[in-house]
Design a protein around this motif. Structure first.
Motif, PDB file in Angstrom:
ATOM      1  N   GLU A  13      16.669  -7.766  -5.169  1.00 28.11           N
ATOM      2  CA  GLU A  13      15.323  -7.860  -4.598  1.00 28.11           C
ATOM      3  C   GLU A  13      14.989  -6.546  -3.907  1.00 28.11           C
ATOM      4  O   GLU A  13      15.806  -6.004  -3.156  1.00 28.11           O
ATOM      5  N   ILE A  14      13.794  -6.018  -4.196  1.00 32.49           N
ATOM      6  CA  ILE A  14      13.335  -4.785  -3.568  1.00 32.49           C
ATOM      7  C   ILE A  14      12.040  -5.089  -2.823  1.00 32.49           C
ATOM      8  O   ILE A  14      11.094  -5.619  -3.410  1.00 32.49           O
ATOM      9  N   LEU A  15      12.011  -4.763  -1.542  1.00 33.51           N
ATOM     10  CA  LEU A  15      10.818  -4.951  -0.729  1.00 33.51           C
ATOM     11  C   LEU A  15      10.181  -3.600  -0.439  1.00 33.51           C
ATOM     12  O   LEU A  15      10.875  -2.656  -0.050  1.00 33.51           O
ATOM     13  N   TYR A  16       8.863  -3.532  -0.618  1.00 33.15           N
ATOM     14  CA  TYR A  16       8.124  -2.364  -0.137  1.00 33.15           C
ATOM     15  C   TYR A  16       7.269  -2.819   1.029  1.00 33.15           C
ATOM     16  O   TYR A  16       6.437  -3.726   0.897  1.00 33.15           O
ATOM     17  N   MET A  17       7.467  -2.210   2.202  1.00 31.75           N
ATOM     18  CA  MET A  17       6.755  -2.596   3.414  1.00 31.75           C
ATOM     19  C   MET A  17       5.396  -1.902   3.437  1.00 31.75           C
ATOM     20  O   MET A  17       5.315  -0.684   3.569  1.00 31.75           O
ATOM     21  N   GLN A  18       4.323  -2.696   3.346  1.00 34.74           N
ATOM     22  CA  GLN A  18       2.970  -2.136   3.331  1.00 34.74           C
ATOM     23  C   GLN A  18       2.399  -1.956   4.729  1.00 34.74           C
ATOM     24  O   GLN A  18       1.749  -0.943   5.011  1.00 34.74           O
ATOM     25  N   GLU A  19       2.612  -2.942   5.594  1.00 38.12           N
ATOM     26  CA  GLU A  19       2.084  -2.888   6.949  1.00 38.12           C
ATOM     27  C   GLU A  19       3.035  -3.624   7.889  1.00 38.12           C
ATOM     28  O   GLU A  19       3.835  -4.454   7.458  1.00 38.12           O
ATOM     29  N   GLY A  20       2.890  -3.331   9.187  1.00 36.20           N
ATOM     30  CA  GLY A  20       3.649  -4.056  10.190  1.00 36.20           C
ATOM     31  C   GLY A  20       5.130  -3.742  10.129  1.00 36.20           C
ATOM     32  O   GLY A  20       5.557  -2.696   9.649  1.00 36.20           O
ATOM     33  N   CYS A  21       5.935  -4.689  10.622  1.00 37.98           N
ATOM     34  CA  CYS A  21       7.378  -4.494  10.563  1.00 37.98           C
ATOM     35  C   CYS A  21       8.080  -5.834  10.474  1.00 37.98           C
ATOM     36  O   CYS A  21       7.520  -6.881  10.813  1.00 37.98           O
ATOM     37  N   GLY A  22       9.313  -5.805   9.998  1.00 37.89           N
ATOM     38  CA  GLY A  22      10.130  -7.001   9.880  1.00 37.89           C
ATOM     39  C   GLY A  22      11.485  -6.768  10.523  1.00 37.89           C
ATOM     40  O   GLY A  22      12.026  -5.669  10.480  1.00 37.89           O
ATOM     41  N   GLU A  23      12.026  -7.813  11.132  1.00 37.64           N
ATOM     42  CA  GLU A  23      13.362  -7.744  11.713  1.00 37.64           C
ATOM     43  C   GLU A  23      14.328  -8.412  10.748  1.00 37.64           C
ATOM     44  O   GLU A  23      14.280  -9.621  10.524  1.00 37.64           O
ATOM     45  N   PHE A  24      15.199  -7.626  10.159  1.00 41.51           N
ATOM     46  CA  PHE A  24      16.145  -8.102   9.158  1.00 41.51           C
ATOM     47  C   PHE A  24      17.510  -8.312   9.792  1.00 41.51           C
ATOM     48  O   PHE A  24      17.937  -7.549  10.655  1.00 41.51           O
ATOM     49  N   ILE A  25      18.197  -9.360   9.361  1.00 38.09           N
ATOM     50  CA  ILE A  25      19.564  -9.609   9.823  1.00 38.09           C
ATOM     51  C   ILE A  25      20.460  -9.753   8.600  1.00 38.09           C
ATOM     52  O   ILE A  25      20.270 -10.653   7.773  1.00 38.09           O
TER      53      ILE A  25
END
Length: 271
Positions: free
Chosen positions: A37-49
């Motif tokens: 899985e590949i994520l491209y972050m367009q806006e904002g932010c995410g907290e990954f664990i």
């Protein structure tokens, strides 16, 4: 001479999906799956664990999960997550079926390649949604280009980590961005000099602390402009700017449009 091409003839596209979450309770899991899985972050932010180790993904980042890795992602407080997720199988690079050798996840902070990669991901999502004749061939062709770009970037991009200090400051900023925060105030929270905090935080998070504070404020302003009827003056006050004229200038500098125009364009779907 070394090989100048990468064979991707068995690459198999699975799906593309847009993630657009504003709820602080939203979370997503990548767990026990046999695909990349590949994520491209367009806006904002995410907290990954990942394996109890947190890291932050923000606008312009590309995040990769290998098969069977266990990752949880939550949208950051005050900075709603918007991303494109692409899932695929069979990515043979020099005989290896994994994009990453050293770990089950990696994060690439895109710089000059950001607009190009964003265009690729948006095109793949659009092709998958519309499913016009030949869409699978178009997607596969673009994916091959994306994978080649990734292999180039991985050769030069080290895998960033985030210290407990940076994580604490990042979280504090996200929860208190409407307050008056200075570098000295933030540094005192973790008992280090302002210079040390600024240097380490930028190295690990990608932005200096005060720039990260501004990003959180602007992301919240975007959300309020899009989803509320509050006046620009009220929004400026809510996110921590007593002077609405300064907020107008700052918002335009960062987004390219003044708040009123940004809201109007959002309503008609042009931004």
């Amino acid at each position: 001479m070394g090989k100048s091409s990468i064979l991707l003839n068995t690459l198999q596209f699975i799906s593309a999906k847009e993630i657009n979450e504003t709820s602080p309770n939203w979370f997503k899991e990548h767990r026990e799956t046999n695909y990349i899985e590949i994520l491209y972050m367009q806006e904002g932010c995410g907290e990954f664990i990942f394996e109890d180790k947190p890291f932050i993904g923000q606008e312009g980042d590309m995040i990769i999960f290998n098969p069977f890795s266990i990752v949880v992602v939550r949208t950051c407080t005050g900075s709603p997550l918007k991303a494109i997720s692409i899932c695929l199988l069979n990515v043979p690079i020099n005989g290896n079926q994994r994009l990453i050798d050293s770990s089950n996840h990696t994060i690439i902070r895109l710089q000059e390649e950001k607009d190009e990669i964003k265009h690729y991901f948006q095109t793949i999502l659009r092709e998958y949604d519309k499913k016009h004749s030949g869409y699978q061939d178009v997607i596969t062709s673009i994916l091959q280009t994306v994978i080649i770009k990734i292999t180039r970037l991985l050769k030069t991009a080290g895998e960033p980590s985030i210290s407990e200090m940076s994580l604490k400051i990042r979280k504090y900023i996200e929860q208190n961005f409407s307050q008056e925060l200075t570098l000295n105030i933030l540094a005192n929270l973790v008992y280090v000099s302002p210079y040390h905090l600024a240097h380490v935080f930028k190295e690990e998070v990608g932005l200096p602390p005060i720039q990260y504070l501004i990003q959180c404020r602007i992301q919240e302003a975007k959300r309020l402009l899009k989803h509320s009827d509050l006046s620009v003056r009220d929004i400026a006050a809510i996110i921590g700017y007593e002077n609405p004229n300064y907020f107008n200038l700052l918002f335009k500098k960062i987004t390219g449009s003044p708040p009123g125009k940004y809201r109007k364009n959002r309503i008609v779907g042009r931004v």
